[in-house]
Design an enzyme around this catalytic site. Structure first.
Site, PDB file in Angstrom:
ATOM      1  N   GLU A  40      35.482  43.058  41.519  1.00 25.75           N
ATOM      2  CA  GLU A  40      36.399  44.123  40.637  1.00 25.75           C
ATOM      3  C   GLU A  40      36.782  45.108  41.351  1.00 25.75           C
ATOM      4  O   GLU A  40      36.450  45.514  42.421  1.00 25.75           O
ATOM      5  CB  GLU A  40      35.345  44.554  39.460  1.00 25.75           C
ATOM      6  CG  GLU A  40      33.945  44.685  39.783  1.00 25.75           C
ATOM      7  CD  GLU A  40      33.806  45.807  41.126  1.00 25.75           C
ATOM      8  OE1 GLU A  40      34.563  46.903  40.973  1.00 25.75           O
ATOM      9  OE2 GLU A  40      33.040  45.438  41.954  1.00 25.75           O
ATOM     10  N   GLU A  84      34.409  44.543  44.855  1.00 24.24           N
ATOM     11  CA  GLU A  84      35.577  43.748  45.114  1.00 24.24           C
ATOM     12  C   GLU A  84      35.322  42.287  45.385  1.00 24.24           C
ATOM     13  O   GLU A  84      36.407  41.559  45.583  1.00 24.24           O
ATOM     14  CB  GLU A  84      36.328  44.089  46.509  1.00 24.24           C
ATOM     15  CG  GLU A  84      36.978  45.282  46.666  1.00 24.24           C
ATOM     16  CD  GLU A  84      37.604  45.838  47.787  1.00 24.24           C
ATOM     17  OE1 GLU A  84      37.640  45.101  48.717  1.00 24.24           O
ATOM     18  OE2 GLU A  84      37.980  46.899  48.129  1.00 24.24           O
TER      19      GLU A  84
END
Length: 349
Positions: free
Chosen positions: A175, A318
């Site tokens: 994310e 991420e």
């Protein structure tokens, strides 16, 4: 809602026959029994996921969901919110942390704008599936409507299904978004039944009010919105995030298609908890990569019931942790396929 229900309906149990065959072969390899530890456990799990004692996970992708959070307005982060819109286009350019790690592990990275505040240029390479310009401020009311929460999950399903149709054999979730530890901690607080102050941490940077203020904002949002701890979609809509819904959708799609899914860190684990509440069997298809130093991370892993493979003091997000453990899964596939059994080696024991 139709896509979500169809996906849930396709999630089955792990294949016990192939798992038993994989375990039997591993016990016959020219090595001391169980000497490769969790690599052997992963090989057995992958056999159950794929229905193949010689699974292949060479085609790998990390799907990064990017979105913003209205609760940012409460001063829970020291980082400017426009970091999300600035950094999201860097994923297709290969210039982020997960991209650097994925280059080594041989994985592709896909970035999805599911709820970034503001409009990205049209030529960034980011997949545009924006539901809204960030969630609403959960300290003032629900983060999103139930329909928006369902849509976020279905976006994740659609993205994952497309990649799987194109031959992806292993998926990871990640994310991008300022304020997402606030939403993740709210989700965990509801599911674990713990006071937010016990699990609230710094995130990517704490606001001027410090951790106590952040915890009070989370506690107030929960008391205001009253999310149902037995309803994953309700929790997501009341105190969650669009990117968290997107990751939950990727997880559910992977489980439905019998593709192993690697969960990253704290925020991804919150998404995994939502997915598991929606369909408990989806947990069997998950592999958790690492435990974040965020205070709630250990509690989240315990609640999910899956022990992470690493403790690296990483807190980037991420999907960086997922990319880092991809070679571990490939190694698990390699040992069961390439190590000889005692019979194959002509050895009698």
């Amino acid at each position: 809602m139709d896509l979500l229900q169809q996906t849930i309906g396709k999630i089955e149990e792990l294949d016990q026959i192939n798992m038993k065959e994989a375990e039997t072969r591993l016990d016959q390899l020219v090595k001391p029994p169980k000497s490769l530890g969790r690599l052997e456990d992963i090989a057995i799990q992958l056999a159950g996921i794929t229905k193949n004692i010689y699974p292949e996970v060479n085609n790998k992708k990390v799907i990064v969901m990017a979105a913003d959070h209205g609760v940012y307005d409460e001063g829970v982060s020291s980082n400017p919110q426009n970091v999300t819109i600035i950094q999201t286009p860097l994923f297709p350019k290969g210039l982020t942390g997960v991209c650097a790690i994925s280059r080594v592990s041989g994985a592709g990275v896909i970035a999805v704008d599911i709820g970034v505040k503001g409009n990205l240029p049209g030529d960034t390479g980011v997949i545009s599936r924006k539901i809204k310009h960030g969630t609403d401020n959960m300290a003032k009311g629900p983060a999103m409507t139930r329909d928006e929460a369902i849509k976020s999950i279905e976006v994740g399903i659609e993205i994952a299904n497309k990649e799987i149709a194109n031959g992806v054999q292993l998926l990871g979730v990640g994310e991008m978004g300022i304020g997402n530890t606030t939403a993740s901690t709210a989700i965990l607080s509801v599911l674990a039944g713990v006071d937010p102050v016990e699990i609230t941490g710094m995130g990517a940077g704490i606001g001027d009010g410090g951790i106590d203020h952040k915890a009070k904002v989370i506690d107030g949002a929960i008391k205001l919105n009253q999310p149902d701890p037995h309803d994953g979609i309700d929790i997501l809509s009341k105190v969650g995030g669009l990117e968290i819904g997107g990751m939950a959708g990727v997880i559910l799609a992977a489980a439905a298609k019998r593709i192993p899914i690697v969960v990253d860190g704290y925020i991804s684990t919150a998404a995994a908890l939502i997915a598991a509440l929606i369909e408990p069997k989806s947990k069997e298809f998950m592999i958790t990569s690492h435990v974040s130093p965020e205070p709630g991370a250990k509690k989240a892993s315990e609640l999910l019931g899956i022990s992470p493979l690493m403790e690296m003091n990483m807190r980037l997000g991420e999907g960086s942790g997922a990319a880092l453990v991809f070679p571990i899964l490939e190694s698990a596939c390699s040992i069961i396929k390439r190590i000889a059994t005692f019979d194959e080696a002509g050895m009698k024991i």
